[in-house]
Write a protein that holds these residues in place. Structure first.
Motif, mmCIF file in Angstrom:
data_model
loop_
_atom_site.group_PDB
_atom_site.id
_atom_site.type_symbol
_atom_site.label_atom_id
_atom_site.label_comp_id
_atom_site.label_asym_id
_atom_site.label_seq_id
_atom_site.Cartn_x
_atom_site.Cartn_y
_atom_site.Cartn_z
ATOM 1 N N GLN A 166 0.006 5.082 -10.584
ATOM 2 C CA GLN A 166 -0.953 3.465 -11.580
ATOM 3 C C GLN A 166 -0.866 2.197 -11.645
ATOM 4 O O GLN A 166 -1.677 1.442 -11.313
ATOM 5 N N LYS A 167 0.248 1.699 -10.541
ATOM 6 C CA LYS A 167 1.167 0.744 -11.161
ATOM 7 C C LYS A 167 0.472 0.465 -9.828
ATOM 8 O O LYS A 167 -0.243 -1.148 -9.171
ATOM 9 N N GLU A 168 0.125 0.849 -8.439
ATOM 10 C CA GLU A 168 0.008 0.754 -6.988
ATOM 11 C C GLU A 168 -1.266 0.653 -7.248
ATOM 12 O O GLU A 168 -2.227 -0.009 -6.813
ATOM 13 N N ASN A 169 -2.397 1.673 -7.888
ATOM 14 C CA ASN A 169 -3.617 2.037 -8.048
ATOM 15 C C ASN A 169 -4.334 0.494 -8.492
ATOM 16 O O ASN A 169 -5.324 -0.356 -7.961
ATOM 17 N N THR A 170 -3.404 -0.251 -9.923
ATOM 18 C CA THR A 170 -3.375 -1.536 -10.363
ATOM 19 C C THR A 170 -3.346 -2.391 -9.650
ATOM 20 O O THR A 170 -4.793 -3.135 -9.241
ATOM 21 N N ASN A 171 -2.784 -2.395 -9.118
ATOM 22 C CA ASN A 171 -2.551 -3.376 -7.777
ATOM 23 C C ASN A 171 -3.681 -3.430 -6.169
ATOM 24 O O ASN A 171 -3.900 -4.608 -6.322
ATOM 25 N N MET A 172 -3.882 -2.900 -6.369
ATOM 26 C CA MET A 172 -5.064 -2.100 -4.996
ATOM 27 C C MET A 172 -6.139 -2.581 -5.458
ATOM 28 O O MET A 172 -7.189 -3.119 -4.666
ATOM 29 N N LYS A 173 -6.870 -2.641 -6.827
ATOM 30 C CA LYS A 173 -7.790 -2.594 -7.782
ATOM 31 C C LYS A 173 -7.729 -3.886 -8.000
ATOM 32 O O LYS A 173 -8.855 -4.751 -7.512
ATOM 33 N N LYS A 174 -6.685 -4.723 -7.899
ATOM 34 C CA LYS A 174 -6.619 -6.167 -8.137
ATOM 35 C C LYS A 174 -6.793 -6.665 -6.549
ATOM 36 O O LYS A 174 -7.238 -7.449 -6.545
ATOM 37 N N SER A 175 -6.278 -6.401 -5.842
ATOM 38 C CA SER A 175 -5.926 -7.004 -4.718
ATOM 39 C C SER A 175 -7.788 -6.519 -3.746
ATOM 40 O O SER A 175 -8.630 -7.319 -2.657
ATOM 41 N N LEU A 176 -8.779 -5.856 -4.391
ATOM 42 C CA LEU A 176 -9.691 -6.129 -3.021
ATOM 43 C C LEU A 176 -10.852 -6.079 -4.698
ATOM 44 O O LEU A 176 -11.345 -7.351 -4.088
ATOM 45 N N ASN A 177 -10.147 -6.779 -5.553
ATOM 46 C CA ASN A 177 -10.855 -8.016 -6.498
ATOM 47 C C ASN A 177 -11.190 -9.201 -5.895
ATOM 48 O O ASN A 177 -11.875 -10.096 -5.725
ATOM 49 N N ASP A 178 -9.311 -9.103 -5.740
ATOM 50 C CA ASP A 178 -9.278 -10.871 -5.062
ATOM 51 C C ASP A 178 -9.910 -11.043 -3.658
ATOM 52 O O ASP A 178 -11.116 -12.199 -3.684
ATOM 53 N N CYS A 179 -10.218 -9.529 -2.898
ATOM 54 C CA CYS A 179 -10.658 -9.968 -1.772
ATOM 55 C C CYS A 179 -12.055 -10.500 -1.557
ATOM 56 O O CYS A 179 -12.930 -11.049 -1.361
ATOM 57 N N HIS A 180 -13.212 -9.364 -2.491
ATOM 58 C CA HIS A 180 -13.871 -9.251 -3.428
ATOM 59 C C HIS A 180 -14.605 -10.996 -3.626
ATOM 60 O O HIS A 180 -15.215 -11.608 -3.300
ATOM 61 N N VAL A 181 -13.296 -11.618 -4.054
ATOM 62 C CA VAL A 181 -14.057 -12.604 -4.735
ATOM 63 C C VAL A 181 -14.288 -13.986 -4.073
ATOM 64 O O VAL A 181 -14.487 -15.019 -4.028
ATOM 65 N N ALA A 182 -12.506 -13.591 -2.959
ATOM 66 C CA ALA A 182 -12.816 -14.797 -1.792
ATOM 67 C C ALA A 182 -13.942 -14.479 -1.035
ATOM 68 O O ALA A 182 -14.425 -15.649 -0.582
ATOM 69 N N LEU A 183 -14.180 -13.250 -0.550
ATOM 70 C CA LEU A 183 -15.417 -12.823 0.383
ATOM 71 C C LEU A 183 -16.541 -13.457 -1.072
ATOM 72 O O LEU A 183 -17.533 -14.494 0.566
ATOM 73 N N ILE A 184 -16.722 -13.606 -2.073
ATOM 74 C CA ILE A 184 -17.738 -14.484 -1.846
ATOM 75 C C ILE A 184 -17.215 -15.842 -2.401
ATOM 76 O O ILE A 184 -18.550 -16.567 -2.204
ATOM 77 N N ALA A 185 -16.178 -16.477 -2.577
ATOM 78 C CA ALA A 185 -16.276 -17.651 -2.556
ATOM 79 C C ALA A 185 -15.935 -18.049 -1.452
ATOM 80 O O ALA A 185 -16.693 -19.507 -0.928
ATOM 81 N N ALA A 186 -16.183 -17.834 0.465
ATOM 82 C CA ALA A 186 -16.729 -18.544 1.106
ATOM 83 C C ALA A 186 -17.572 -18.034 1.747
ATOM 84 O O ALA A 186 -18.196 -18.116 2.884
ATOM 85 N N LYS A 187 -18.828 -17.811 0.338
ATOM 86 C CA LYS A 187 -19.792 -16.701 0.811
ATOM 87 C C LYS A 187 -20.235 -16.411 2.253
ATOM 88 O O LYS A 187 -20.693 -16.212 2.978
ATOM 89 N N ILE A 188 -18.969 -15.470 2.406
ATOM 90 C CA ILE A 188 -19.150 -14.118 3.077
ATOM 91 C C ILE A 188 -19.721 -12.974 2.540
ATOM 92 O O ILE A 188 -19.289 -12.252 1.640
#
Length: 194
Positions: free
Chosen positions: A85-107
Motif C-alpha cells: 500500500q505504501k509503495e502504491n501510494t508512493n507510485m501514485k504520488k510520483s506519477l502525480n508529481d511527474c504529471h505536475v512537472a509535465l504541466i509546469a514545463a508545458k510539455i
C-alpha cells in the motif's frame, strides 16, 4: 451396595462424555457379578480414555502449532500488504508529481520528440544566458567590492585631511593671536622708547 462406574459414550462432536447409569443393585449376587466384571472393564476403559486423551492432547498441540503458524503467516501477509500500500501510494504520488512537472514545463504527453528537443535547446540557451548574466553580476560585485575598499580608503584620507586642516586652522588662529600680542607688545615697547 455397589454402584456402577459411569461409561464414556462418544457424542456427535467426537468428545467422550460420561454416561450415568443410576440403576441401584438390590441383590448380592448381582453386586458380586458387577464387582468381578468391573476391574477388567475399568482398566480397558481407563486405557481407552488415556489413549483418547493423549490423542486429543496431540491434536490440540498440532492445532495450536498450526494456529501459531497461520497467525504468523497472516502477520507477514499484513506487513506485505501494508508495504505494498505504501509503495502504491508512493507510485501514485510520483506519477502525480511527474504529471505536475509535465504541466509546469508545458510539455504535452503527446508532443513529438522534435518539439521536446527544441524546448530542451531553448532551455539550455536560457541556462547559458543566465549563467553568463550571473558571471557578469559576480564580476560587477567583485569590482564594486574593490571600489568600496578604495572609497573607504579615500574617506579615511578625507577624514585625516579634514582633521589636519582643523589642526592647521587652530594653529593659525593661535599664531595670529600670538602675532597680535607681539605687535601690541612691540607697540608698547616703542611707546616706552619714544
Amino acid at each position: 451396595m455397589a454402584t456402577k462406574i459411569p461409561k464414556a459414550v462418544p457424542a456427535a462432536d467426537g468428545i467422550l462424555k460420561p454416561k450415568k447409569d443410576n440403576i441401584p443393585v438390590a441383590r448380592k449376587n448381582v453386586a458380586a457379578k458387577a464387582n468381578k466384571a468391573a476391574p477388567s472393564n475399568r482398566g480397558v476403559q481407563q486405557a481407552e480414555l488415556r489413549d483418547q486423551k493423549q490423542h486429543l492432547v496431540t491434536a490440540n498441540e498440532d492445532l495450536h502449532k498450526n494456529l501459531s503458524e497461520t497467525q504468523q503467516r497472516v502477520d507477514e501477509l499484513e506487513q506485505q500488504f501494508s508495504e505494498l500500500q505504501k509503495e502504491n501510494t508512493n507510485m501514485k504520488k510520483s506519477l502525480n508529481d511527474c504529471h505536475v512537472a509535465l504541466i509546469a514545463a508545458k510539455i504535452d504527453p503527446g508532443e513529438t520528440v522534435g518539439e521536446i528537443a527544441q524546448k530542451e535547446d531553448q532551455r539550455r540557451e536560457v541556462q547559458n544566458v543566465s549563467r553568463d548574466l550571473l558571471n557578469e553580476l559576480k564580476t560587477f560585485g567583485d569590482v564594486a567590492s574593490t571600489q568600496v575598499v578604495q572609497l573607504e580608503a579615500i574617506n579615511t584620507t578625507i577624514k585625516d585631511l579634514t582633521e589636519a586642516r582643523l589642526g592647521l586652522m587652530q594653529e593659525r588662529d593661535l599664531f595670529s593671536q600670538e602675532a597680535a600680542e607681539m605687535e601690541r607688545a612691540l607697540e608698547e615697547a616703542e611707546g616706552l622708547l619714544a
